[in-house]
Motif scaffolding. Structure first.
Motif, PDB file in Angstrom:
ATOM      1  N   THR A  49       0.854  -1.186   0.000  1.00 11.31           N
ATOM      2  CA  THR A  49       0.000   0.000   0.000  1.00 11.31           C
ATOM      3  C   THR A  49       0.892   1.239   0.000  1.00 11.31           C
ATOM      4  OG1 THR A  49      -0.114  -0.070   2.412  1.00 11.31           O
ATOM      5  CG2 THR A  49      -1.910  -1.123   1.197  1.00 11.31           C
ATOM      6  N   ALA A  55      -3.311   4.535  -2.558  1.00 14.87           N
ATOM      7  CA  ALA A  55      -3.531   3.439  -3.509  1.00 14.87           C
ATOM      8  C   ALA A  55      -2.695   2.238  -3.087  1.00 14.87           C
ATOM      9  CB  ALA A  55      -3.154   3.882  -4.919  1.00 14.87           C
ATOM     10  N   PHE A  67      -2.389  -1.131 -10.640  1.00  7.82           N
ATOM     11  CA  PHE A  67      -2.620   0.029  -9.766  1.00  7.82           C
ATOM     12  C   PHE A  67      -4.074   0.027  -9.306  1.00  7.82           C
ATOM     13  CE2 PHE A  67      -3.709   4.546  -9.139  1.00  7.82           C
ATOM     14  CZ  PHE A  67      -2.698   4.928  -8.264  1.00  7.82           C
ATOM     15  N   HIS A  69      -6.530   2.304  -6.954  1.00  6.21           N
ATOM     16  CA  HIS A  69      -6.733   3.525  -6.160  1.00  6.21           C
ATOM     17  C   HIS A  69      -7.849   3.310  -5.142  1.00  6.21           C
ATOM     18  CE1 HIS A  69      -7.660   7.760  -5.188  1.00  6.21           C
ATOM     19  NE2 HIS A  69      -6.398   7.971  -5.526  1.00  6.21           N
ATOM     20  N   TYR A  70      -7.794   4.075  -4.057  1.00  5.05           N
ATOM     21  CA  TYR A  70      -8.796   3.951  -2.995  1.00  5.05           C
ATOM     22  C   TYR A  70     -10.216   4.127  -3.543  1.00  5.05           C
ATOM     23  CZ  TYR A  70     -11.161   4.670   1.499  1.00  5.05           C
ATOM     24  OH  TYR A  70     -12.007   4.564   2.579  1.00  5.05           O
ATOM     25  N   VAL A 112      -6.219   4.205   2.332  1.00  2.60           N
ATOM     26  CA  VAL A 112      -6.043   2.835   1.875  1.00  2.60           C
ATOM     27  C   VAL A 112      -5.443   1.939   2.965  1.00  2.60           C
ATOM     28  CG1 VAL A 112      -3.742   3.189   0.879  1.00  2.60           C
ATOM     29  CG2 VAL A 112      -5.252   1.442  -0.087  1.00  2.60           C
ATOM     30  N   ARG A 137      -4.832  -1.181 -14.929  1.00  2.00           N
ATOM     31  CA  ARG A 137      -5.593  -0.437 -13.911  1.00  2.00           C
ATOM     32  C   ARG A 137      -6.740  -1.340 -13.494  1.00  2.00           C
ATOM     33  NH1 ARG A 137      -6.707   5.306 -12.847  1.00  2.00           N
ATOM     34  NH2 ARG A 137      -7.931   5.271 -10.927  1.00  2.00           N
TER      35      ARG A 137
END
Length: 514
Positions: A49, A55, A67, A69-70, A112, A137
């Motif tokens: 993290t 993220a 990747f 992201h939150y 995160v 992603r």
């Protein structure tokens, strides 16, 4: 409006060309070695993290970590984590969420590190394929797309596509879907569901629930990382997303693929099964339907348009730049402003096509020809928006600036389609590349049309013997087509001294026409 799907099967990949009234508007390539497609679901592990980015980087089996992201975790993350752990350890065998106790939702402005930790197992979905040096992603807010609906586990929302504008139809669909949706699942109703009956929607829902169950059964024995739910094969996913009643033909040159596509069409639209045809000819399928020629002329840096106008398309790391040029078109408009509007409208149509064809994403800046009239700028803006309505990628178009620039943002979820159209120089100059011969013939044709419109009584074309043969041989030859269209016979003289791509026009007195 006719829509045709032309499917070419090769040893390494399958190509799908979508034609609208004979014009190529989308091109897709299915490469068997591609392990990451948008929509695939993986069981993966958190690598680390990063609080500074809010993220996490996740190992999904790609050389670069994915990747996450939150904001892509989804509010129901704790419920998903609990469900995944219990199913993976064999403690939960009921994959429907009716009796599953949901956890408290995460804070939408949280961190995160409060919800994820290294080495934790997590179900994630690919939302953007690996592009350039970047890994995929991903999102942990799962969804499974069907023909008419999208199934969203760990949700209770019923959403209707914004493209369905009729309020009564929206209410009808919402009522129907609500009556068939099992507890613990949400539904997104797709645009193509408009006017459909509850039986068709329920059939689609049961199919999606079956895919969800099949995925859950894999979790108990799945190693990390591994794909537990794959998207449909490329043919089925393309048909699922774009197929509608306007399709008039699907031509396939491979027998196994033909039966796959025929079975899928029979499943989603039984009345359209007969449009699937097995292509059998010695002429390659892309040549027969003019796809090969359109690929050669559409993917270069310069793209020709009607009436001599053309586009110049440049790519940088950050954005794409498109320059609109009026070229050598004959000016029949009343003023420069009218000419600019006419060329810009032609360009807007071609730009909308190019964005879909090349699957260009990110920021696109278009430099249209300057227009002083505000009403004309508004007309152009509205026309471009209408032309891009059929584009399935999310996009936003900003009104023209005072410099004539229009900015477009377009969702990029896959690498841009990039096809090499230039070839090694046949004149033997090492390392130099020239345009493909098919583009040369197109240029000759366009210049000839311009000359004949200027009322030249006689036009003589001098060119390399190979090109001369290409223009004069065959039934009907390209020269014969020129005669049918313009009612003037063009004399073609082969010149041994010319380089391969050299040509010149001469008038009846033997003077070269510039």
């Amino acid at each position: 409006m006719d829509k045709e799907l032309i499917v070419r099967s090769g040893t390494q990949h399958v190509d799908f060309a979508l034609l609208k009234d004979g014009k190529l508007i989308e091109l897709h390539k299915d490469e068997g070695g591609n392990n990451f497609s948008v929509g695939d679901v993986f069981i993966a592990k958190i690598r680390k993290t990063v609080p500074g980015l809010n993220a996490a980087f996740v190992n999904v089996g790609y050389e670069k970590d994915a990747f996450l992201h939150y904001h892509d975790l989804g509010p129901k993350l704790p419920s998903l984590l609990k469900f995944t752990k219990r199913v993976s350890t064999g403690k939960l065998n009921d994959f429907f969420l009716k009796d599953f106790p949901f956890e408290k939702e995460i804070d939408k402005n949280g961190s995160v590190i409060d919800v994820l930790k290294s080495n934790q197992s997590l179900l994630v979905q690919i939302v953007k394929e690996p592009i350039s040096t970047k890994g995929p992603r991903i999102s942990s807010e799962l969804s499974i797309a069907g023909r008419y609906i999208v199934l969203v586990p760990f949700s209770d929302r019923i959403s209707i596509s914004q493209k369905i504008e009729d309020k009564d139809e929206k209410d009808r669909l919402k009522r129907l879907v609500k009556s068939i949706t099992p507890p613990g699942f949400g539904i997104i109703v797709r645009t193509v569901a408009e006017g459909k009956k509850v039986a068709e929607l329920d059939k689609d829902l049961q199919n999606l629930l079956g895919r969800w169950t099949a995925m859950c059964k894999k979790l108990n024995k799945a190693h990390h990382p591994s794909k537990v739910l794959g998207e449909l094969n490329k043919a089925s996913s393309i048909l699922r997303d774009i197929f509608n009643d306007t399709f008039t033909s699907i031509q396939v040159d491979d027998e196994e693929l033909y039966h796959q596509i025929k079975d899928y069409v029979q499943l989603i639209a039984p009345n359209k099964e007969s449009i699937v045809k097995m292509y059998q000819s010695n002429v390659p399928i892309f040549e027969k339907f003019g796809v090969e020629r359109q690929i050669k002329t559409s993917f270069g840096k310069t793209v020709s348009m009607a009436k001599g106008a053309y586009l110049v398309i440049e790519h940088t790391e950050a954005l794409h730049v498109v320059d609109v040029n009026s070229g050598n078109r004959s000016n029949k408009a009343n003023s420069q402003e009218d000419t600019a509007l006419e060329v810009n409208m032609i360009a807007a149509q071609e730009i909308a096509r190019q964005l879909r064809l090349r699957d260009m994403g990110g920021i696109i800046v278009v430099d249209f020809i300057d227009m002083t009239n505000a009403e004309n700028r508004k007309t152009l803006f509205n026309y471009l928006r209408d032309e891009m309505k059929d584009d399935r990628a999310k996009h936003k178009i900003l009104p023209p600036s005072k410099f004539g620039l229009i900015q477009i943002t377009r969702q990029r979820v896959r690498p841009e389609m990039n096809i090499k159209t230039r070839e090694d120089n046949p004149n033997g100059i090492k390392g130099e590349e020239v345009e493909a011969p098919i583009i040369l013939v197109q240029k000759i044709t366009q210049e000839l049309e311009r000359l004949l419109k200027k009322d030249y009584k006689k036009v003589v074309l001098n060119t390399h013997p190979f090109i001369a043969a290409f223009l004069t041989k065959g039934i009907p030859s390209i020269r014969s087509k020129w005669f049918i269209e313009h009612k003037k016979w063009v004399k073609i003289l082969p010149r041994d001294a010319y380089t391969y791509l050299e040509y010149h026009f001469f008038d009846k007195d033997g003077n070269q026409i510039n």
